[in-house]
Design an enzyme around this catalytic site. Structure first.
Site, PDB file in Angstrom:
ATOM      1  N   HIS A 178     -32.551 -60.973  97.161  1.00 15.55           N
ATOM      2  CA  HIS A 178     -33.423 -62.077  96.751  1.00 15.55           C
ATOM      3  C   HIS A 178     -33.162 -63.325  97.589  1.00 15.55           C
ATOM      4  O   HIS A 178     -32.079 -63.887  97.561  1.00 15.55           O
ATOM      5  CB  HIS A 178     -33.175 -62.380  95.275  1.00 15.55           C
ATOM      6  CG  HIS A 178     -34.219 -63.236  94.641  1.00 15.55           C
ATOM      7  ND1 HIS A 178     -34.082 -63.686  93.357  1.00 15.55           N
ATOM      8  CD2 HIS A 178     -35.404 -63.706  95.074  1.00 15.55           C
ATOM      9  CE1 HIS A 178     -35.149 -64.407  93.023  1.00 15.55           C
ATOM     10  NE2 HIS A 178     -35.958 -64.444  94.066  1.00 15.55           N
ATOM     11  N   ASP A 199     -40.824 -57.010  86.521  1.00 14.12           N
ATOM     12  CA  ASP A 199     -40.028 -57.602  87.589  1.00 14.12           C
ATOM     13  C   ASP A 199     -39.210 -58.763  87.033  1.00 14.12           C
ATOM     14  O   ASP A 199     -39.746 -59.633  86.349  1.00 14.12           O
ATOM     15  CB  ASP A 199     -40.960 -58.117  88.695  1.00 14.12           C
ATOM     16  CG  ASP A 199     -40.189 -58.801  89.802  1.00 14.12           C
ATOM     17  OD1 ASP A 199     -39.761 -58.110  90.740  1.00 14.12           O
ATOM     18  OD2 ASP A 199     -40.020 -60.038  89.728  1.00 14.12           O
ATOM     19  N   LYS A 251     -33.447 -58.366  91.169  1.00 13.81           N
ATOM     20  CA  LYS A 251     -33.054 -58.895  92.473  1.00 13.81           C
ATOM     21  C   LYS A 251     -31.626 -59.447  92.423  1.00 13.81           C
ATOM     22  O   LYS A 251     -31.264 -60.120  91.465  1.00 13.81           O
ATOM     23  CB  LYS A 251     -34.012 -60.016  92.879  1.00 13.81           C
ATOM     24  CG  LYS A 251     -35.464 -59.607  92.880  1.00 13.81           C
ATOM     25  CD  LYS A 251     -36.371 -60.824  93.062  1.00 13.81           C
ATOM     26  CE  LYS A 251     -37.798 -60.485  92.747  1.00 13.81           C
ATOM     27  NZ  LYS A 251     -38.059 -60.429  91.298  1.00 13.81           N
ATOM     28  N   TYR A 285     -33.323 -65.571  87.575  1.00 11.59           N
ATOM     29  CA  TYR A 285     -34.222 -65.989  86.496  1.00 11.59           C
ATOM     30  C   TYR A 285     -33.459 -66.239  85.195  1.00 11.59           C
ATOM     31  O   TYR A 285     -33.980 -66.888  84.293  1.00 11.59           O
ATOM     32  CB  TYR A 285     -35.303 -64.947  86.233  1.00 11.59           C
ATOM     33  CG  TYR A 285     -36.203 -64.601  87.396  1.00 11.59           C
ATOM     34  CD1 TYR A 285     -36.190 -65.311  88.589  1.00 11.59           C
ATOM     35  CD2 TYR A 285     -37.083 -63.539  87.286  1.00 11.59           C
ATOM     36  CE1 TYR A 285     -37.006 -64.966  89.649  1.00 11.59           C
ATOM     37  CE2 TYR A 285     -37.914 -63.191  88.332  1.00 11.59           C
ATOM     38  CZ  TYR A 285     -37.873 -63.901  89.513  1.00 11.59           C
ATOM     39  OH  TYR A 285     -38.698 -63.547  90.548  1.00 11.59           O
TER      40      TYR A 285
END
Length: 194
Positions: free
Chosen positions: A163, A100, A130, A105
């Site tokens: 997200h 994931d 996401k 990120y």
């Protein structure tokens, strides 16, 4: 344990394997021992090789929900590119089959490097990423989702999330682009995260 009669080798093995989980942090507090099959695990048990505290992992197996492995490697805050790529490759080599990540990120390219480095076929990996909430305008969804695919080095992801949809966006238009990506074979499932 269902299907293993009490007193059978498999039932004894399952009862004696230690399982240490720190409930406050929900993480395993014992080293993992990886076996290629349940039979290899059983042979080690019969031979008395299973000493000390550890968690048994059977390579490539684990519980699934609707085809998605329930145990996965999350990459949030894994922002050192080399460490991220190594952790993804190592996890896959140890038997994880769910990875994931997310646009927010900032590590999709490192995750992609880890996927490429692992000796695991892409079709055996459940990959999720996401679309960040700043990219939920219809015109941004497509371009950023395709950039994610490029960064990950894949043609498609198994799950694409919206997200943290905290801001205002036109959900109908956004999800319409998700539908198009699905129809084009670029995503297999759609979800909402956070």
């Amino acid at each position: 344990r269902a299907g293993n009669p009490p007193g059978s080798d498999r039932a004894l093995c399952q009862q004696r394997l230690p399982h240490h989980v720190d409930p406050a942090h929900r993480r395993i507090e014992a080293p993992a021992r990886v076996f290629d099959s349940q039979d290899d695990l059983l042979r080690a048990f019969r031979a008395g090789e299973l000493q000390g505290d550890f968690v048994a992992v059977i390579r490539g197996q684990g519980p699934r929900a609707n085809g998605m492995p329930m145990l996965g490697l999350g990459t949030w805050q894994n922002d050192d590119p080399d460490a991220c790529a190594t952790s993804v490759a190592t996890a896959l080599e140890m038997g994880y089959r769910h990875v994931d990540t997310a646009q927010a990120y900032g590590n999709e390219d490192a995750v992609g490097e880890g996927l490429a480095a692992a000796d695991v076929a892409r079709e055996d990996i459940f990959l999720a990423t996401k679309v960040w909430n700043a990219n939920l305008a219809a015109e941004d969804v497509r371009s950023t989702a395709e950039r994610s695919l490029d960064d990950l080095g894949v043609d498609a992801v198994d799950l694409l999330y919206v997200h943290w949809p905290a801001g205002e966006y036109d959900a109908e238009q956004t999800l319409g682009v998700f539908d198009e990506l699905y129809d084009e074979g670029k995503i297999d499932n759609v979800g909402v995260s956070n």
